[in-house]
Enzyme design. Structure first.
Site, PDB file in Angstrom:
ATOM      1  N   LEU A  33     -19.669   0.578 -10.631  1.00  0.00           N
ATOM      2  CA  LEU A  33     -21.829   0.942 -10.925  1.00  0.00           C
ATOM      3  C   LEU A  33     -22.130   0.449 -12.114  1.00  0.00           C
ATOM      4  CD1 LEU A  33     -21.570   4.036  -8.700  1.00  0.00           C
ATOM      5  CD2 LEU A  33     -21.261   2.163  -7.962  1.00  0.00           C
ATOM      6  N   SER A 125     -16.716 -20.224  -8.999  1.00  0.00           N
ATOM      7  CA  SER A 125     -18.412 -20.055  -9.045  1.00  0.00           C
ATOM      8  C   SER A 125     -18.186 -21.810  -9.858  1.00  0.00           C
ATOM      9  CB  SER A 125     -18.679 -19.826 -10.477  1.00  0.00           C
ATOM     10  OG  SER A 125     -19.240 -20.513 -11.759  1.00  0.00           O
ATOM     11  N   TYR A 150     -17.014 -17.152 -19.379  1.00  0.00           N
ATOM     12  CA  TYR A 150     -17.690 -16.948 -17.844  1.00  0.00           C
ATOM     13  C   TYR A 150     -16.962 -17.644 -17.015  1.00  0.00           C
ATOM     14  CZ  TYR A 150     -19.220 -16.547 -13.685  1.00  0.00           C
ATOM     15  OH  TYR A 150     -19.635 -16.476 -12.116  1.00  0.00           O
ATOM     16  N   LYS A 154     -13.146 -18.404 -14.554  1.00  0.00           N
ATOM     17  CA  LYS A 154     -12.437 -18.527 -13.277  1.00  0.00           C
ATOM     18  C   LYS A 154     -12.126 -19.836 -13.611  1.00  0.00           C
ATOM     19  CE  LYS A 154     -16.023 -15.441 -11.000  1.00  0.00           C
ATOM     20  NZ  LYS A 154     -15.799 -14.857 -10.853  1.00  0.00           N
ATOM     21  N   ARG A 295     -30.224 -22.781 -24.521  1.00  0.00           N
ATOM     22  CA  ARG A 295     -29.577 -21.696 -24.180  1.00  0.00           C
ATOM     23  C   ARG A 295     -28.384 -21.889 -24.068  1.00  0.00           C
ATOM     24  NH1 ARG A 295     -29.788 -17.381 -19.299  1.00  0.00           N
ATOM     25  NH2 ARG A 295     -29.543 -19.322 -18.505  1.00  0.00           N
TER      26      ARG A 295
END
Length: 337
Positions: A33, A125, A150, A154, A295
């Site tokens: 959560l 991804s 990130y 993967k 970015r």
């Protein structure tokens, strides 16, 4: 069959739980959560009429993972979504990403590798390709050095799965998906990021609702048709169905290798400004936005060649960019009403 869905109350996970239950699977969800709420279960029940088993758990706790599999020894397949997933955040906090995305995968595979047979679907991804040299991107494209932590998690995750499958009874399918958007057509579940959205479409819909003053477009000087980045935006329901098809392929022993890889996208690239314009069309809202600097961690262009998924997996995206944005807008309006 009982299927474990980690991160099953998240955006993609919850839609996949719906599709699994619609196909008759028994589903047990693990979620900590961190980026969702338990209320998502109500939406799943409203759509399917069935309540999945839910256990609040952090997969970084190895002892808890071991205990879960002792109690749910009849789990025969795992669809693994649970992970941190924001490129920008991973650049700022790499150790969080390595702990959350790598350790949890290892703990799951350690338990599955002890089973006589296990099916594993990995949420990978298109970031594994980095800035691919050719478009559209095929599964044979070379995996470039990761641009972000990130993306690196993967890449490493895929390697861990391949190495594990060589020496265990784990069979796996790696789904490299592009940019999921939209919500279930019922608007009972959808994307609900906690805090400031890290993805484009929820930021767009929140701006459309007036929750955000304006949208920031990161760079307009890229070598694209309008200077903004290009991505392949796939409807989340189409993406969810790809996971079910992949799982059924493994269950039916139709996989040709211990580990198979499929791109999951539409095959069409859209610029950020094209997405904004399309949203304005489907919503009737004028969207305030500003151009800001690039970015870190963003690739310029990424869209899929989906021939392998279409022809081998037997899956094809059905929805358009307009469909995805319209459903995302319907969901945003519902949750703010």
């Amino acid at each position: 069959m009982k299927i474990l869905v980690t991160g099953g109350l998240g955006f993609i996970g919850s839609h996949t739980v719906v599709e699994l239950q619609n196909e008759g699977f028994e589903v047990v969800i693990i979620d900590n959560l961190s980026n969702t709420t338990e209320k998502v279960i109500d939406g799943i029940v409203a759509i399917t009429g069935k309540k999945p088993i839910f256990e609040k758990m952090d997969l970084r706790d190895k002892a808890d993972v071991k205990d879960f599999f002792a109690r749910h020894s009849d789990v025969s397949g795992v669809i693994h979504f649970a992970a941190s997933k924001a490129v920008g955040e991973s650049v700022e906090n790499p150790l969080l990403y390595y702990e959350n995305n790598i350790n949890t995968l290892v703990y799951l595979l350690q338990e599955l590798s002890q089973k006589p047979e296990a099916q594993f679907i990995f949420s990978s991804s298109c970031t594994v390709y980095g800035q691919a040299e050719e478009m559209p991107i095929t599964e044979d494209a070379s995996v470039q050095p990761a641009i972000s932590p990130y993306g690196n998690t993967k890449q490493i995750g895929e390697e861990i799965i391949r190495d594990t499958a060589k020496v265990t009874n784990v069979n796996a399918i790696l789904l490299r998906y592009f940019n999921p958007i939209g919500s279930h057509p019922s608007a009972e579940i959808g994307e609900l990021p906690i805090g400031v959205p890290q993805n484009l479409v929820p930021f767009i819909t929140q701006t459309g609702m007036g929750l955000r003053e304006k949208l920031s477009v990161f760079g307009d000087d890229y070598p694209t048709i309008d200077g903004t980045c290009i991505r392949d935006y796939i409807h989340v329901v189409d993406l969810a169905k790809a996971h079910v098809v992949a799982l059924q392929r493994l269950i039916g022993n139709k996989n040709e290798q211990k580990v198979e890889t499929f791109n999951v996208g539409t095959g069409t690239g859209s610029t950020v400004l094209e997405v904004i314009n399309t949203f304005e069309k489907v919503s009737g809202k004028k969207l305030p936005y500003q151009i800001v600097g690039r970015r870190e961690g963003d690739v310029i262009t990424a869209y899929a060649n989906t021939d392998k998924a279409n022809n081998v997996l037997g899956w094809k995206a059905q929805s358009t960019l307009e469909d995805g944005l319209a459903s995302a807008w319907k969901w945003e309006q519902k949750i703010r009403s």
